[in-house]
Design an enzyme around this catalytic site. Structure first.
Site, short mmCIF file in Angstrom:
data_model
loop_
_atom_site.label_atom_id
_atom_site.label_comp_id
_atom_site.label_asym_id
_atom_site.label_seq_id
_atom_site.Cartn_x
_atom_site.Cartn_y
_atom_site.Cartn_z
CE1 TYR A 187 -4.20 -1.69 0.30
CE2 TYR A 187 -2.94 -3.16 1.73
CZ TYR A 187 -4.07 -2.89 0.98
OH TYR A 187 -5.08 -3.83 0.90
CE1 TYR A 201 -8.42 -5.19 1.26
CE2 TYR A 201 -8.41 -6.04 3.50
CZ TYR A 201 -7.79 -5.87 2.28
OH TYR A 201 -6.53 -6.39 2.08
CG ASP A 254 -14.07 -11.05 6.48
OD1 ASP A 254 -13.35 -11.31 7.48
OD2 ASP A 254 -13.64 -10.45 5.48
CE LYS A 256 -6.85 -7.42 9.20
NZ LYS A 256 -5.48 -7.11 8.76
#
Length: 422
Positions: free
Chosen positions: A17, A143, A235, A264
């Site tokens: 990014y 996302y 998600d 995560k």
């Protein structure tokens, strides 16, 4: 040492990014608790849990101990044809915490691949039964990752533009509100026969700008999709493991998903690991004497014993009373801070869900990930010893659960200072 590391990094590394021509990356050489330290010894409060993964703080000794023990026992074994105790235990313990319809665990390497597997499960679920459904339903501004399948079901924008013609067919809807639910249901009904599944981030759309919706509205939408034969992929990669104030976003909802995705915080930020869980109904569609009905997906490090050991250690810490008390303290501190900001003239919107806090800085143009406010806010907080990575003009906090009350108050003070001086 700092300048030398920066120069060496620029010669060899390509960062995510990042427009590398204008970037400068700070070398971090040590972490401890809620802090990271650069090569000059400067300390930063990690207010974003290093991309939302660090639950219990950096270099946690308990997780390190458990990983070291595993490293000296079994570091890796192929998960096709073999299994191992830590993967079995992690699956057992995680399923015990999830909604009771979650029965099976499929291991991958990260959040994007956990989503890829979920999508493949849903598409092949129909295929294995002779049913062709090839469209996906997803939220605008969502996302779900950067691999092609995950990118396809994420919000479209400048970052997906080069690949637009290669992304598969997705029907996008707004996140649910009481005002739009009726229209959304009508839209879904028109396309229900084509829709294999609905994928969504429950309660908080993270990378989309920490956009939040109500649990009751999402539950109603989930129940409607289920009534139309549409499978549900939840998600929880960002919101799982305490971020919403409860163990999982699922604990806020009155409806259950068919499939859930995790990554995560799964290993406490120690190393990559992805998990996709499914209901027995999904699993049974693949359970056959016909080998072609198997789920053909795998990774070299599927169910890595080291990552599973880290996840088990992180789960031990997460379930401790002290951690749960810290989560509730952070929730209350955030809520109190929200109450002080609601009428601030420079703020367009301020919101909170559990340990997740976000404020939208009022700017002349529309809110955007590419807003120049990022280039003003990011260094402002770094100079004050705070790692915060604004999403354009949106400031957010996702702190590790070990952060102290004093450090949070200091972060709030610096946010107020930014609002007054910038």
């Amino acid at each position: 040492m700092q300048s030398e590391l920066i120069e060496r990094d620029r010669k060899v590394n390509w960062h995510p990014y990042t427009q590398m021509k204008t970037a400068r990356h700070i070398p971090i050489i040590r972490g401890e608790g809620a802090y990271i330290f650069d090569a000059n010894g400067k300390r930063y409060i990690d207010a974003v849990s290093s991309w939302w993964v660090t639950l219990h703080g950096h270099a946690h000794p308990y997780i390190a101990k458990k990983v070291a023990e595993q490293l000296n026992t079994l570091e890796q074994v192929i998960f096709a044809g073999f299994t191992h105790p830590v993967a079995i235990e992690l699956s057992e313990r995680l399923l015990n915490l999830l909604p009771d319809n979650q029965e099976k665990v499929f291991y991958t390497d990260n959040g994007s691949t956990a989503v890829e597997v979920a999508l493949k499960m849903c598409i092949q679920y129909g295929h294995n039964q002779g049913v062709r459904k090839n469209k996906i339903l997803a939220f605008k501004n969502g996302y779900h990752g950067d691999t092609f399948g995950a990118m396809s079901v994420s919000g479209r924008g400048l970052w997906t533009a080069p690949f637009g013609e290669l992304l598969f067919d997705v029907l996008f809807i707004d996140a649910p509100t009481k005002e739009n639910l009726s229209g959304t249901k009508s839209f879904i009904e028109k396309h229900a026969s084509e829709i294999a599944c609905f994928i969504y981030e429950p309660l908080v759309q993270g990378a989309g700008g920490m956009l939040m919706h109500e649990a009751d509205d999402l539950s109603e939408l989930m129940k409607f999709c289920r009534s139309k034969g549409i499978l549900l992929i939840q998600d929880e990669i960002f919101v799982g493991f305490g971020r919403t104030g409860k163990l999982f976003a699922a604990n806020h909802l009155s409806a259950q998903a068919d499939i859930m995705c995790f990554s995560k915080g799964l290993t406490g930020g120690t190393m990559p690991l992805g998990i996709t869980t499914s209901s027995q109904k999904i699993y049974d569609a693949f359970y056959s004497n016909d080998k072609t009905k198997a789920l053909f997906h795998g990774h070299s490090f599927t169910a890595s014993p080291l990552a599973c050991a880290a996840a088990l250690a992180s789960m031990d810490l997460l379930l401790q009373e002290e951690t749960q008390q810290n989560i509730q303290r952070i929730c209350k501190q955030h809520q109190q801070f929200v109450n002080t900001l609601v009428k601030h003239p420079k703020i367009k919107n301020v919101r909170q869900q559990g340990t997740i806090f976000a404020l939208e800085w009022k700017i002349e143009e529309d809110t955007s990930y590419f807003s120049d406010m990022h280039d003003i806010l990011y260094p402002f907080f770094l100079q004050r010893g705070i790692l915060m990575r604004p999403l354009g003009n949106i400031i957010y906090l996702v702190p590790p659960y070990c952060i102290s009350q004093q450090d949070l108050e200091y972060i709030y003070f610096c946010i107020l200072d930014a609002l007054e001086t910038l």
